[in-house]
Motif scaffolding. Structure first.
Motif, PDB file in Angstrom:
ATOM      1  N   PHE A 170      54.180  27.519  44.142  1.00 28.34           N
ATOM      2  CA  PHE A 170      53.767  27.942  43.468  1.00 28.34           C
ATOM      3  C   PHE A 170      52.603  29.419  43.052  1.00 28.34           C
ATOM      4  O   PHE A 170      51.441  29.576  42.874  1.00 28.34           O
ATOM      5  CB  PHE A 170      52.414  27.252  43.081  1.00 28.34           C
ATOM      6  N   ARG A 171      53.370  30.290  44.375  1.00 31.28           N
ATOM      7  CA  ARG A 171      52.656  31.714  44.368  1.00 31.28           C
ATOM      8  C   ARG A 171      52.966  32.182  42.707  1.00 31.28           C
ATOM      9  O   ARG A 171      53.730  32.196  42.487  1.00 31.28           O
ATOM     10  CB  ARG A 171      53.442  31.985  45.768  1.00 31.28           C
ATOM     11  N   CYS A 172      51.804  33.480  42.857  1.00 32.33           N
ATOM     12  CA  CYS A 172      51.371  33.734  42.049  1.00 32.33           C
ATOM     13  C   CYS A 172      52.641  34.947  42.078  1.00 32.33           C
ATOM     14  O   CYS A 172      52.673  35.810  42.682  1.00 32.33           O
ATOM     15  CB  CYS A 172      50.342  34.380  41.242  1.00 32.33           C
ATOM     16  N   ARG A 173      53.547  35.239  41.241  1.00 36.35           N
ATOM     17  CA  ARG A 173      54.661  35.873  41.684  1.00 36.35           C
ATOM     18  C   ARG A 173      54.150  37.089  40.902  1.00 36.35           C
ATOM     19  O   ARG A 173      55.191  38.333  41.450  1.00 36.35           O
ATOM     20  CB  ARG A 173      56.062  35.155  40.446  1.00 36.35           C
ATOM     21  N   HIS A 174      53.537  37.302  39.640  1.00 34.98           N
ATOM     22  CA  HIS A 174      53.060  38.618  39.886  1.00 34.98           C
ATOM     23  C   HIS A 174      52.084  39.100  40.770  1.00 34.98           C
ATOM     24  O   HIS A 174      52.580  40.489  40.792  1.00 34.98           O
ATOM     25  CB  HIS A 174      52.332  38.541  38.369  1.00 34.98           C
ATOM     26  N   ASN A 175      50.917  38.822  40.896  1.00 27.82           N
ATOM     27  CA  ASN A 175      50.423  39.488  42.032  1.00 27.82           C
ATOM     28  C   ASN A 175      51.072  40.119  43.017  1.00 27.82           C
ATOM     29  O   ASN A 175      50.954  40.381  44.017  1.00 27.82           O
ATOM     30  CB  ASN A 175      49.331  38.711  41.771  1.00 27.82           C
ATOM     31  N   LEU A 176      52.478  38.512  43.913  1.00 29.45           N
ATOM     32  CA  LEU A 176      53.146  39.281  44.842  1.00 29.45           C
ATOM     33  C   LEU A 176      54.024  40.979  44.288  1.00 29.45           C
ATOM     34  O   LEU A 176      54.706  41.218  45.167  1.00 29.45           O
ATOM     35  CB  LEU A 176      54.329  37.793  44.971  1.00 29.45           C
ATOM     36  N   GLY A 177      54.352  40.588  43.168  1.00 33.89           N
ATOM     37  CA  GLY A 177      54.845  42.133  42.690  1.00 33.89           C
ATOM     38  C   GLY A 177      54.890  43.036  42.869  1.00 33.89           C
ATOM     39  O   GLY A 177      54.583  44.503  42.835  1.00 33.89           O
ATOM     40  N   TYR A 178      52.798  42.663  43.016  1.00 35.99           N
ATOM     41  CA  TYR A 178      51.856  43.668  43.007  1.00 35.99           C
ATOM     42  C   TYR A 178      52.455  44.249  44.755  1.00 35.99           C
ATOM     43  O   TYR A 178      52.283  45.702  44.826  1.00 35.99           O
ATOM     44  CB  TYR A 178      50.237  44.159  42.841  1.00 35.99           C
ATOM     45  N   TRP A 179      51.773  43.034  45.430  1.00 37.89           N
ATOM     46  CA  TRP A 179      51.409  43.355  47.233  1.00 37.89           C
ATOM     47  C   TRP A 179      53.379  43.509  47.881  1.00 37.89           C
ATOM     48  O   TRP A 179      52.842  44.693  48.407  1.00 37.89           O
ATOM     49  CB  TRP A 179      51.419  42.202  47.652  1.00 37.89           C
ATOM     50  N   GLU A 180      54.261  43.698  47.199  1.00 40.45           N
ATOM     51  CA  GLU A 180      55.681  43.720  47.088  1.00 40.45           C
ATOM     52  C   GLU A 180      56.435  45.754  46.875  1.00 40.45           C
ATOM     53  O   GLU A 180      56.964  45.713  47.232  1.00 40.45           O
ATOM     54  CB  GLU A 180      56.888  42.308  47.090  1.00 40.45           C
ATOM     55  N   GLY A 181      54.426  45.548  45.896  1.00 40.43           N
ATOM     56  CA  GLY A 181      55.033  47.458  45.448  1.00 40.43           C
ATOM     57  C   GLY A 181      56.330  47.199  44.374  1.00 40.43           C
ATOM     58  O   GLY A 181      56.355  49.385  44.450  1.00 40.43           O
ATOM     59  N   ARG A 182      56.463  46.498  43.873  1.00 38.21           N
ATOM     60  CA  ARG A 182      57.264  46.815  42.434  1.00 38.21           C
ATOM     61  C   ARG A 182      56.265  47.394  41.199  1.00 38.21           C
ATOM     62  O   ARG A 182      54.872  47.577  41.499  1.00 38.21           O
ATOM     63  CB  ARG A 182      57.477  45.768  41.812  1.00 38.21           C
ATOM     64  N   GLU A 183      57.247  48.343  40.163  1.00 36.98           N
ATOM     65  CA  GLU A 183      56.788  48.707  39.594  1.00 36.98           C
ATOM     66  C   GLU A 183      55.762  47.773  38.372  1.00 36.98           C
ATOM     67  O   GLU A 183      56.246  47.217  38.119  1.00 36.98           O
ATOM     68  CB  GLU A 183      58.225  49.288  38.873  1.00 36.98           C
ATOM     69  N   TYR A 184      55.085  48.645  37.486  1.00 40.50           N
ATOM     70  CA  TYR A 184      54.151  47.281  36.490  1.00 40.50           C
ATOM     71  C   TYR A 184      53.963  48.424  35.321  1.00 40.50           C
ATOM     72  O   TYR A 184      53.233  50.183  35.488  1.00 40.50           O
ATOM     73  CB  TYR A 184      52.859  47.136  36.859  1.00 40.50           C
ATOM     74  N   LEU A 185      53.402  47.728  34.101  1.00 43.06           N
ATOM     75  CA  LEU A 185      52.779  48.513  32.966  1.00 43.06           C
ATOM     76  C   LEU A 185      51.855  48.245  32.699  1.00 43.06           C
ATOM     77  O   LEU A 185      51.424  46.822  32.383  1.00 43.06           O
ATOM     78  CB  LEU A 185      53.771  49.030  31.838  1.00 43.06           C
ATOM     79  N   GLY A 186      50.655  48.829  33.058  1.00 41.99           N
ATOM     80  CA  GLY A 186      49.450  48.418  32.211  1.00 41.99           C
ATOM     81  C   GLY A 186      49.288  48.798  30.634  1.00 41.99           C
ATOM     82  O   GLY A 186      49.622  49.829  30.123  1.00 41.99           O
ATOM     83  N   LEU A 187      48.937  47.766  29.474  1.00 41.74           N
ATOM     84  CA  LEU A 187      48.030  47.273  28.521  1.00 41.74           C
ATOM     85  C   LEU A 187      47.184  47.251  28.235  1.00 41.74           C
ATOM     86  O   LEU A 187      46.697  46.374  28.942  1.00 41.74           O
ATOM     87  CB  LEU A 187      49.332  46.901  27.571  1.00 41.74           C
ATOM     88  N   GLY A 188      46.903  48.029  27.013  1.00 43.57           N
ATOM     89  CA  GLY A 188      45.293  47.782  26.853  1.00 43.57           C
ATOM     90  C   GLY A 188      43.668  48.724  27.578  1.00 43.57           C
ATOM     91  O   GLY A 188      44.778  49.321  28.229  1.00 43.57           O
ATOM     92  N   PRO A 189      43.377  48.531  26.426  1.00 45.43           N
ATOM     93  CA  PRO A 189      41.658  49.345  27.383  1.00 45.43           C
ATOM     94  C   PRO A 189      41.925  49.505  28.808  1.00 45.43           C
ATOM     95  O   PRO A 189      42.069  48.450  29.269  1.00 45.43           O
ATOM     96  CB  PRO A 189      41.442  48.787  26.324  1.00 45.43           C
ATOM     97  N   ALA A 190      41.562  51.134  29.843  1.00 49.25           N
ATOM     98  CA  ALA A 190      40.964  50.400  30.733  1.00 49.25           C
ATOM     99  C   ALA A 190      42.677  50.383  31.750  1.00 49.25           C
ATOM    100  O   ALA A 190      42.239  49.766  33.844  1.00 49.25           O
ATOM    101  CB  ALA A 190      39.872  50.308  31.455  1.00 49.25           C
ATOM    102  N   ALA A 191      43.542  49.436  31.262  1.00 54.13           N
ATOM    103  CA  ALA A 191      44.494  48.878  32.655  1.00 54.13           C
ATOM    104  C   ALA A 191      45.672  50.158  32.871  1.00 54.13           C
ATOM    105  O   ALA A 191      45.521  50.964  32.645  1.00 54.13           O
ATOM    106  CB  ALA A 191      45.721  48.723  31.460  1.00 54.13           C
ATOM    107  N   THR A 192      45.698  50.169  34.232  1.00 51.09           N
ATOM    108  CA  THR A 192      46.682  50.957  35.065  1.00 51.09           C
ATOM    109  C   THR A 192      48.198  50.465  35.159  1.00 51.09           C
ATOM    110  O   THR A 192      48.239  49.625  34.974  1.00 51.09           O
ATOM    111  CB  THR A 192      45.974  50.638  36.797  1.00 51.09           C
ATOM    112  N   SER A 193      49.082  51.744  35.301  1.00 48.54           N
ATOM    113  CA  SER A 193      50.448  51.374  35.454  1.00 48.54           C
ATOM    114  C   SER A 193      50.921  51.815  36.610  1.00 48.54           C
ATOM    115  O   SER A 193      49.889  53.001  37.154  1.00 48.54           O
ATOM    116  CB  SER A 193      50.717  52.177  33.705  1.00 48.54           C
ATOM    117  N   THR A 194      51.928  51.605  37.527  1.00 47.91           N
ATOM    118  CA  THR A 194      51.915  52.295  38.183  1.00 47.91           C
ATOM    119  C   THR A 194      53.849  52.215  37.929  1.00 47.91           C
ATOM    120  O   THR A 194      54.870  51.736  37.894  1.00 47.91           O
ATOM    121  CB  THR A 194      51.998  52.092  39.937  1.00 47.91           C
TER     122      THR A 194
END
Length: 379
Positions: free
Chosen positions: A247-271
């Motif tokens: 039950f680890r949060c796979r999304h947040n693990l992706g951040y910590w493992e340095g995966r790419e992400y797209l942020g949608l909506g106001p003030a959302a950050t993307s890498t």
């Protein structure tokens, strides 16, 4: 790719919160309304789909703000747009943050699950009414328990609780009681964050650092949390996160493992694609989407920045930094760059360097901000 969707609306901003949010507008509002937000979000999705194609998406995370202020049907419209635009994995984790005051019936929770949400993170923060009042939360402890049980009754099999420790007036015994009551509910995951007084927030202006528990008490709260959660079967996997097996949060693990992400909506950050950017807020975001534009103020991430961020993010996890990952990014062995610093931390009992990994101990995680700051200064 990871997909983050920022939902900016709140009934009322909590006294400690520094994230971008706006008051929930009345139905029929002509300005930055919920309906205009949902329409713009779908347009932004289509815009990125045209630029990226049907890229694979392994997780979707609705954060805020308070995503549970969207009606289930509105969230379903967004998720349908995500599926039309990107190649969402059949087993994708689809998370939604929620507050007890806006998600407290099985019927409403079932609506989100039917829309496609399969993980809910309930922002409880505390199960003590006095602490909730100090934080400016709208709900009370009984309402939090009611909300948790309603979400379970609706059939949610992946349910997380957010807790906070180190609060003004909180003692070690009060924190232990919060943990005890939370564990009685039987969550699959717990995020337990130490309070940070962010400049400019009402709580910071009202009380200041001197109102927080003494440093030694905060240390005991953190270490006691690790022990109590672990005894209940929720193992620490990141500085502030604990989960049952699977039950680890796979999304947040992706951040910590340095995966790419797209942020949608106001003030959302993307890498993404070696660059980082943050969307403008509110009306500026609406205008940007209406004009078919994406954020133009972008930061190029050079090799040094990516290497340092890899260290910072990986050291947040109990697995730590794989030395081969560092060498692959930097082109040099980790010990060539940071060997002396790492040895000092190991000698102080704050880190371990073995089995091809550099990782912080629980005592090191407690002072991780200082350690990571020193690493950045050294670099």
């Amino acid at each position: 790719m990871l997909l983050y969707v920022h939902v900016p609306f709140c009934r009322r901003k909590c006294r400690y919160c520094a994230f971008y949010s706006v008051p929930l507008p009345p139905v029929g509002t002509r300005g930055f309304s919920v309906s205009r937000y949902v329409s713009a979000l779908c347009a932004e999705l289509a815009l990125w789909g045209g630029r990226l194609g049907r890229v694979p998406v392994e997780s979707v995370f609705f954060g805020g703000g308070t995503p549970s202020l969207l009606e289930p049907e509105q969230l379903g419209v967004v998720l349908d747009g995500v599926r039309r635009t990107f190649a969402v994995a059949p087993d994708a984790e689809i998370s939604m943050e929620a507050n007890p005051d806006s998600l407290h019936t099985p019927e409403r929770a079932r609506g989100y699950l039917d829309a496609g949400v399969n993980r809910i993170s309930l922002g409880v923060q505390s199960l003590n009414d006095g602490m909730l009042t100090a934080l400016g939360r709208l709900h009370r402890a009984d309402a939090a328990r009611t909300a948790f049980r309603a979400i379970r009754e609706a059939g949610c099999r992946n349910l997380s609780l957010d807790l906070m420790w180190g609060l003004p007036g909180q003692t070690l015994d009060l924190w232990r009681e919060d943990v005890r009551v939370a564990l009685e509910l039987g969550p699959d995951h717990i995020s337990a964050y130490g309070l940070t007084l962010e400049p400019g927030t009402p709580l910071a202006e009202a009380c200041g650092e001197d109102a927080l528990p003494p440093e030694d008490v905060q240390c005991s709260m953190y270490l006691e949390g690790i022990r109590l959660f672990g005894e209940a079967g929720l193992r620490q996997y990141e500085i502030s996160n604990y989960a049952r097996e699977g039950f680890r949060c796979r999304h947040n693990l992706g951040y910590w493992e340095g995966r790419e992400y797209l942020g949608l909506g106001p003030a959302a950050t993307s890498t993404l694609g070696g660059e980082r950017w943050t969307n403008p807020e509110g009306p500026e975001w609406l205008a940007q989407v209406a004009e078919g534009r994406t954020c133009s103020d972008r930061e190029a991430l050079d090799k040094e920045t990516r290497t340092l961020e890899c260290m910072m993010l990986r050291l947040r996890t109990v697995e730590g930094l794989p030395l081969e990952a560092y060498e692959r990014l930097a082109g040099r062995p980790f010990t060539d760059d940071h060997g002396r610093f790492a040895r000092r931390l190991c000698e102080a009992g704050l880190a371990r360097l073995d089995n091809g990994r550099f990782r912080l101990t629980p005592e090191g995680m407690l002072v991780s901000n200082s350690i990571l700051g020193d690493l950045f200064e050294e670099a």
